[in-house]
Design an enzyme around this catalytic site. Structure first.
Site, PDB file in Angstrom:
ATOM      1  N   PRO A   2       0.811  -1.201   0.000  1.00 52.75           N
ATOM      2  CG  PRO A   2      -0.360  -1.390   1.943  1.00 52.75           C
ATOM      3  CD  PRO A   2       0.929  -1.770   1.335  1.00 52.75           C
ATOM      4  CD  GLU A   3       3.204   2.847  -4.266  1.00 59.13           C
ATOM      5  OE1 GLU A   3       3.430   4.003  -4.632  1.00 59.13           O
ATOM      6  OE2 GLU A   3       3.404   1.853  -4.972  1.00 59.13           O
TER       7      GLU A   3
END
Length: 271
Positions: A2-3
DNA sequence: AAAAGCCCCTGGATGC
DNA sequence: TGCATCCAGGGGCTTT
């Protein structure tokens, strides 16, 4: 995994639903990156007042203190009334009066850490050196340019480092550099003024569009309601080695930068 | 202060 | 089918 977009999409998918909920119990699975830093008894009885985000960290404001959550590479959260018995990779459950918040994280690079306040040493150890928030008013062009000026390493690495701007991970670093037409290996300090203006705009644009698309679901990312994201379908270079560039049709290239894959187009990224 | 490497850990894809 | 190898969306820590 996840960014910033995935973390923000996750936050948006449960923040209002959990706000005001009372903590009823806590279940810990296998150890995550760091110890919780509090006993379950210290959390029970508190209320989740709000859910904020700083970079790739989620901050759950409690009556007393905050809960910092990080999804690492493989983490995802779910929040709902009814959840199955915890699986082998469900390592943190926060049972609240409004539903169960659960961290699923096979690789366990993620973390849940209690801190007495955002300003406490415990929290500042993790948040203290973070750079500009790219989707907030904080993201001033001048400050961004000043940050780049004092970095001598490749712009791709600088973006990933998070000390100039936060939230840009491997996918979005590749995508923003493509959009800005900048070579990933270019030293950050050598980016021209027009280049930095394009990059600044590209970061805002790509991250904003990614949030709107629900993030990128490459393998198994989903938000706290279990919904997938679709931005990966719009990626210009990430994961497209050897495929024709969507702009110039030349093959997208793959190279290594600091143990991470960089996808780029040598024809479109010449600055 | 900044930069470069090293890890943490599991699962899936690929190759022999 | 079995086994080894490589790769993956992150980032703190240690060493230069």
């Amino acid at each position: 995994m996840p960014e910033l977009p995935e973390v923000e999409v996750t936050r948006l998918s449960f923040a209002s639903a959990i706000a005001g909920a009372g903590v009823e119990s806590v279940r810990l699975g296998k150890p995550l990156r760091w110890p919780l830093g509090a006993t379950p008894a210290q959390l029970v009885g508190q209320h989740v007042r709000a859910v904020r985000r700083r970079g790739k960290y989620l901050l759950l404001d409690l009556d007393q203190g905050i809960l910092l959550m990080h999804l690492g590479m493989s983490g995802s959260l779910s929040f709902s009334k009814q959840q199955p018995a915890p699986g082998a990779h469900d390592h943190f459950d926060l049972q609240t009066s409004r539903g169960l918040l659960r961290l699923h994280d096979p690789r366990r690079f993620g973390a849940v850490v209690y801190a007495p306040s955002e300003d406490s040493p415990e929290a500042q150890k993790l948040l203290g050196k973070l750079g500009l928030e790219p989707l907030s008013a904080d993201f001033a062009l001048d400050a961004f340019r000043a940050g780049l000026k004092r970095r001598g390493s490749a712009i791709k690495q600088v973006l990933l480092g998070g000390q100039v701007v936060v939230g840009v991970g491997n996918i979005y670093a590749c995508e923003t550099l493509f959009l800005a037409g900048i070579r990933p290996t270019l030293k950050a300090s050598r980016i021209t003024k027009p280049g930095s203006i394009r990059l600044h705009a590209a970061i805002f644009d790509v991250l904003t569009r990614a949030v709107a698309k629900g993030g990128s679901s490459l393998r198994d990312f989903s938000n706290a309601k279990g919904e997938n994201g679709y931005f990966q379908l719009e990626a210009m270079v990430y994961g497209r080695e050897g495929l024709p560039c969507k702009v110039c049709a030349k093959p997208v290239r793959l190279m290594r930068q600091g143990q991470r894959s960089t996808y780029w187009c040598a024809h479109c990224q010449k600055a």
